[in-house]
Design a protein around this motif. Sequence first.
Motif, short mmCIF file in Angstrom:
data_model
loop_
_atom_site.label_atom_id
_atom_site.label_comp_id
_atom_site.label_asym_id
_atom_site.label_seq_id
_atom_site.Cartn_x
_atom_site.Cartn_y
_atom_site.Cartn_z
N ALA A 148 10.81 -3.52 1.44
CA ALA A 148 11.38 -2.22 1.07
C ALA A 148 10.37 -1.10 1.28
CB ALA A 148 11.83 -2.26 -0.40
N TYR A 149 9.09 -1.40 1.05
CA TYR A 149 8.02 -0.41 1.24
C TYR A 149 7.09 -0.94 2.33
CZ TYR A 149 9.68 1.28 -3.26
OH TYR A 149 10.47 1.75 -4.29
N SER A 150 7.15 -0.31 3.50
CA SER A 150 6.41 -0.81 4.66
C SER A 150 5.04 -0.16 4.73
CB SER A 150 7.20 -0.53 5.94
OG SER A 150 8.43 -1.22 5.93
N LEU A 151 4.07 -0.79 4.12
CA LEU A 151 2.70 -0.29 4.11
C LEU A 151 1.80 -1.18 4.94
CD1 LEU A 151 4.01 1.01 1.47
CD2 LEU A 151 1.67 1.19 0.65
N ASP A 152 0.89 -0.56 5.66
CA ASP A 152 -0.10 -1.27 6.46
C ASP A 152 -1.34 -1.47 5.60
OD1 ASP A 152 -1.92 -2.25 8.25
OD2 ASP A 152 -1.76 -0.58 9.66
N GLU A 153 -1.63 -2.72 5.25
CA GLU A 153 -2.74 -3.01 4.35
C GLU A 153 -4.10 -2.79 5.00
OE1 GLU A 153 -2.22 -6.81 2.53
OE2 GLU A 153 -0.25 -6.30 1.70
N THR A 154 -4.14 -2.53 6.31
CA THR A 154 -5.41 -2.24 6.98
C THR A 154 -5.66 -0.73 7.10
OG1 THR A 154 -4.44 -2.19 9.22
CG2 THR A 154 -5.10 -4.33 8.35
N ALA A 155 -4.72 0.09 6.64
CA ALA A 155 -4.83 1.54 6.80
C ALA A 155 -5.65 2.15 5.66
CB ALA A 155 -3.44 2.18 6.83
N THR A 156 -6.23 3.32 5.94
CA THR A 156 -7.02 4.01 4.92
C THR A 156 -6.17 4.40 3.73
OG1 THR A 156 -8.51 4.85 6.63
CG2 THR A 156 -8.57 5.95 4.49
N TYR A 157 -4.90 4.79 3.97
CA TYR A 157 -4.07 5.20 2.83
C TYR A 157 -3.87 4.04 1.86
CZ TYR A 157 0.00 3.06 5.25
OH TYR A 157 0.86 2.21 5.87
N PHE A 158 -3.90 2.78 2.34
CA PHE A 158 -3.76 1.65 1.43
C PHE A 158 -5.02 1.47 0.60
CE2 PHE A 158 -3.34 -2.69 -0.04
CZ PHE A 158 -1.99 -2.78 -0.35
N LEU A 159 -6.19 1.75 1.19
CA LEU A 159 -7.42 1.72 0.41
C LEU A 159 -7.38 2.77 -0.70
CD1 LEU A 159 -10.10 1.34 3.23
CD2 LEU A 159 -9.51 -0.37 1.51
N VAL A 160 -6.87 3.96 -0.38
CA VAL A 160 -6.74 5.01 -1.39
C VAL A 160 -5.82 4.54 -2.51
CG1 VAL A 160 -5.84 7.33 -1.82
CG2 VAL A 160 -7.26 6.90 0.20
N LEU A 161 -4.71 3.92 -2.15
CA LEU A 161 -3.76 3.43 -3.15
C LEU A 161 -4.40 2.33 -4.00
CD1 LEU A 161 -0.92 3.52 -4.31
CD2 LEU A 161 -0.22 1.90 -2.53
N ALA A 162 -5.15 1.43 -3.38
CA ALA A 162 -5.82 0.36 -4.14
C ALA A 162 -6.84 0.94 -5.11
CB ALA A 162 -6.49 -0.62 -3.19
N ALA A 163 -7.56 1.98 -4.69
CA ALA A 163 -8.55 2.61 -5.57
C ALA A 163 -7.86 3.29 -6.75
CB ALA A 163 -9.39 3.62 -4.78
N LEU A 164 -6.70 3.88 -6.51
CA LEU A 164 -5.95 4.52 -7.60
C LEU A 164 -5.46 3.48 -8.62
CD1 LEU A 164 -3.80 7.10 -5.58
CD2 LEU A 164 -5.64 7.65 -7.18
N PRO A 181 -11.89 13.23 -6.50
CA PRO A 181 -13.33 12.98 -6.31
C PRO A 181 -13.74 11.57 -6.69
CG PRO A 181 -12.99 15.12 -7.34
CD PRO A 181 -11.66 14.42 -7.34
N GLN A 182 -13.12 10.98 -7.72
CA GLN A 182 -13.45 9.62 -8.10
C GLN A 182 -13.03 8.62 -7.02
OE1 GLN A 182 -11.41 9.54 -11.89
NE2 GLN A 182 -13.32 9.83 -13.04
N VAL A 183 -11.90 8.88 -6.37
CA VAL A 183 -11.47 8.00 -5.27
C VAL A 183 -12.45 8.11 -4.10
CG1 VAL A 183 -9.66 7.60 -3.56
CG2 VAL A 183 -9.04 8.05 -5.94
N VAL A 184 -12.87 9.33 -3.77
CA VAL A 184 -13.85 9.52 -2.69
C VAL A 184 -15.12 8.73 -2.99
CG1 VAL A 184 -15.33 11.21 -1.52
CG2 VAL A 184 -12.95 11.77 -2.01
N GLU A 185 -15.61 8.84 -4.21
CA GLU A 185 -16.85 8.14 -4.58
C GLU A 185 -16.64 6.62 -4.57
OE1 GLU A 185 -20.74 7.61 -5.42
OE2 GLU A 185 -19.73 9.50 -4.92
N ARG A 186 -15.46 6.16 -5.02
CA ARG A 186 -15.21 4.72 -5.08
C ARG A 186 -15.17 4.09 -3.69
NH1 ARG A 186 -15.62 0.31 -5.10
NH2 ARG A 186 -14.48 -1.35 -6.17
N LEU A 187 -14.69 4.84 -2.70
CA LEU A 187 -14.53 4.30 -1.36
C LEU A 187 -15.72 4.60 -0.46
CD1 LEU A 187 -10.77 5.14 -0.68
CD2 LEU A 187 -11.75 2.95 -1.40
N ARG A 188 -16.71 5.29 -0.97
CA ARG A 188 -17.82 5.73 -0.13
C ARG A 188 -18.54 4.56 0.54
NH1 ARG A 188 -19.72 10.57 -0.08
NH2 ARG A 188 -18.90 11.05 -2.15
N GLY A 189 -18.60 3.41 -0.12
CA GLY A 189 -19.30 2.27 0.44
C GLY A 189 -18.53 1.50 1.49
#
Length: 265
Positions: A148-164, A181-189
């Motif tokens: 029902a929700y077609s998301l690409d788990e290799t995409a950057t938007y999925f990383l943002v969603l996982a961090a949220l 800003p917390q999402v930016v910092e969490r994904l910086r590595g």
Amino acid sequence: MSGIVVHLPQGSGGVVDGEPYGEAVTLRLGPGERARFGRGSSRTPVELRLADEAISRLAGEIRVTDDHWQLSNHSTTHSYLVENPEGAGEYLRVPPRRAGAPIPFEFSRVVLPTRRDTTVSFQVFAPDHVYLDPHGMSGSWESRTVTAYSLDETATYFLVLAALCEPWLRDQSPVAVPTTPQVVERLRGHSACAKLTPRAVSSHIDYLAEEKLRVGGGPVSDAGRGDRRHGKREAVVGVALRFGIVREEHLALLPPRAEPAARGR
């Protein structure tokens, strides 16, 4: 697919009198619809006007089909590039006079050469790429089940969603969703997110809310960002967790968390 979104950012339409040209343009196209691009003229109307003497009056055309979109190159001399900003440098070269080249990327940047030291480009978003349900892949195509929700788990938007979603999945009893800003910092590595900006994260949240998870609401303006942005973050987290779109195993996609410094006695 139900359609695509074509976006020409402000000032990305070329250079006129030494200044970046063009207001931002966003087009939504459904199956069977098309958009033409080029320098244009009174006799050659185009939906995306690009200002450079090296670009033809009618440089090309985008056409949407039922399950992908196509790019036609009307130039007789120049190839165009279609880049995948989410990938590891993947791109397609569409040669001169090529008609109806199918484009497989969910995110695409169409790049045209110019006579200057910069190129002209615009973006195409194809959010309705369909993925099969991994538990329903047997049988004929007509009987298979799609997600029902077609998301690409290799995409950057999925990383943002996982961090949220991470605080809930780690059972940290959060009182609020992570801020931009917390999402930016969490994904910086993460190797794909070293240059991720707050503006980019906000764009990914808009894309998740409006195109992928369909929680409603239009793009957020700078003036009205606050509450509406917070509401979008909460909405996408709620849908992702309730329907199991992001699960505990997806936390492995995130970079390792920095361990808090040992406290002195």
